[in-house]
Design an enzyme around this catalytic site. Structure first.
Site, mmCIF file in Angstrom:
data_model
loop_
_atom_site.group_PDB
_atom_site.id
_atom_site.type_symbol
_atom_site.label_atom_id
_atom_site.label_comp_id
_atom_site.label_asym_id
_atom_site.label_seq_id
_atom_site.Cartn_x
_atom_site.Cartn_y
_atom_site.Cartn_z
ATOM 1 N N ASP A 28 0.849 -1.200 0.000
ATOM 2 C CA ASP A 28 0.000 0.000 0.000
ATOM 3 C C ASP A 28 0.883 1.249 0.000
ATOM 4 O O ASP A 28 1.855 1.341 0.756
ATOM 5 C CB ASP A 28 -0.910 -0.024 1.236
ATOM 6 N N ILE A 29 0.511 2.215 -0.832
ATOM 7 C CA ILE A 29 1.343 3.428 -0.973
ATOM 8 C C ILE A 29 1.266 4.326 0.262
ATOM 9 O O ILE A 29 2.173 5.120 0.521
ATOM 10 C CB ILE A 29 0.946 4.196 -2.256
ATOM 11 N N ASN A 84 -12.904 -3.390 2.580
ATOM 12 C CA ASN A 84 -13.992 -2.422 2.664
ATOM 13 C C ASN A 84 -14.909 -2.577 1.453
ATOM 14 O O ASN A 84 -14.429 -2.738 0.328
ATOM 15 C CB ASN A 84 -13.426 -0.996 2.716
ATOM 16 N N GLN A 91 -14.453 2.257 1.426
ATOM 17 C CA GLN A 91 -13.778 1.838 0.187
ATOM 18 C C GLN A 91 -13.514 3.069 -0.681
ATOM 19 O O GLN A 91 -14.455 3.790 -1.041
ATOM 20 C CB GLN A 91 -14.634 0.819 -0.588
ATOM 21 N N HIS A 97 -10.193 -5.395 -3.137
ATOM 22 C CA HIS A 97 -8.861 -5.594 -2.546
ATOM 23 C C HIS A 97 -8.992 -6.038 -1.100
ATOM 24 O O HIS A 97 -9.897 -5.613 -0.386
ATOM 25 C CB HIS A 97 -7.999 -4.335 -2.646
ATOM 26 N N HIS A 99 -6.981 -5.950 2.406
ATOM 27 C CA HIS A 99 -5.872 -5.351 3.137
ATOM 28 C C HIS A 99 -5.264 -6.397 4.070
ATOM 29 O O HIS A 99 -5.999 -7.111 4.772
ATOM 30 C CB HIS A 99 -6.357 -4.211 4.041
HETATM 31 P P1 5GP Z 1 -9.689 1.368 0.557
HETATM 32 O O1 5GP Z 1 -9.760 2.699 1.224
HETATM 33 O O2 5GP Z 1 -10.410 1.387 -0.789
HETATM 34 O O3 5GP Z 1 -10.134 0.207 1.406
HETATM 35 O O4 5GP Z 1 -8.166 1.098 0.284
HETATM 36 C C1 5GP Z 1 -7.495 1.595 -0.819
HETATM 37 C C2 5GP Z 1 -6.028 1.582 -0.491
HETATM 38 O O5 5GP Z 1 -5.313 1.746 -1.710
HETATM 39 C C3 5GP Z 1 -5.587 2.726 0.440
HETATM 40 O O6 5GP Z 1 -5.025 2.167 1.621
HETATM 41 C C4 5GP Z 1 -4.560 3.497 -0.394
HETATM 42 O O7 5GP Z 1 -3.455 3.934 0.360
HETATM 43 C C5 5GP Z 1 -4.163 2.494 -1.463
HETATM 44 N N1 5GP Z 1 -3.790 3.103 -2.741
HETATM 45 C C6 5GP Z 1 -4.497 4.041 -3.432
HETATM 46 N N2 5GP Z 1 -3.854 4.366 -4.572
HETATM 47 C C7 5GP Z 1 -2.723 3.609 -4.600
HETATM 48 C C8 5GP Z 1 -1.647 3.503 -5.538
HETATM 49 O O8 5GP Z 1 -1.600 4.165 -6.583
HETATM 50 N N3 5GP Z 1 -0.656 2.617 -5.244
HETATM 51 C C9 5GP Z 1 -0.669 1.868 -4.094
HETATM 52 N N4 5GP Z 1 0.359 1.027 -3.900
HETATM 53 N N5 5GP Z 1 -1.667 1.936 -3.197
HETATM 54 C C10 5GP Z 1 -2.683 2.803 -3.440
#
Ligand code: 5GP
Ligand code: ZN
Length: 129
Positions: A28-29, A84, A91, A97, A99
């Site tokens: 995760d970035i 999520n 989400q 995805h 985590h």
């Molecule tokens: P969500 O909030 O949808 O459950 O999680 C999305 C996750 O994707 C977040 O933790 C966010 O940091 C990660 N993320 C979003 N854009 C990128 C990206 O371009 N590269 C990487 N490696 N992670 C990303």
């Protein structure tokens, strides 16, 4: 095209830690903790809800393998595994995805669920069973 599809297609760089024909995993970035990993199907689906069964099962198979690897290699003390579903649940990327968030003793950002009052358990059981 969605951002995670672009990552799978290597149009956007990522720290990939696992890849096979149908599943991809990368760091995760914006990690919540050291080793925060995302496991995704290569095929685009929006969430856990619409991911085809065989693919969904393989995502979780890889997630389990990588969770064991995180524990072994990073010596974490625990792991949160979560997905999520939709904006209301947090989400932000609409590509399914999982985590994997390694946890270390003394972490402050632990996920806690707070009790909600006024729940009619009988009604819920009628609706959900
Ligand atoms: P969500 O909030 O949808 O459950 O999680 C999305 C996750 O994707 C977040 O933790 C966010 O940091 C990660 N993320 C979003 N854009 C990128 C990206 O371009 N590269 C990487 N490696 N992670 C990303
Ligand atoms: Zn996608």
């Amino acid at each position: 095209m969605c951002i995670f599809c672009s990552i799978v297609n290597k149009e956007i760089p990522s720290y990939c830690i696992y890849e096979d024909d149908t599943v991809f995993a990368f760091l995760d970035i914006n990690p919540t903790a050291k080793g925060h990993t995302l496991v995704i199907p290569k095929e685009h689906c929006i969430s856990f809800l619409d991911c085809p069964a065989t693919l969904r099962n393989h995502v979780f198979e890889v997630a389990q393998m990588l969770a064991n690897r995180l524990e072994k290699q990073l010596n974490c003390d625990g792991i949160n595994m979560l997905s999520n579903i939709h904006e209301a649940a947090g989400q932000s990327v609409e590509h399914f995805h999982v985590h994997l968030i390694p946890r270390y003793k003394g972490d402050t950002e632990i996920i806690h669920f707070h009790e909600t009052k006024d729940i009619d358990f009988e009604e819920l059981k009628r609706k959900l069973k």
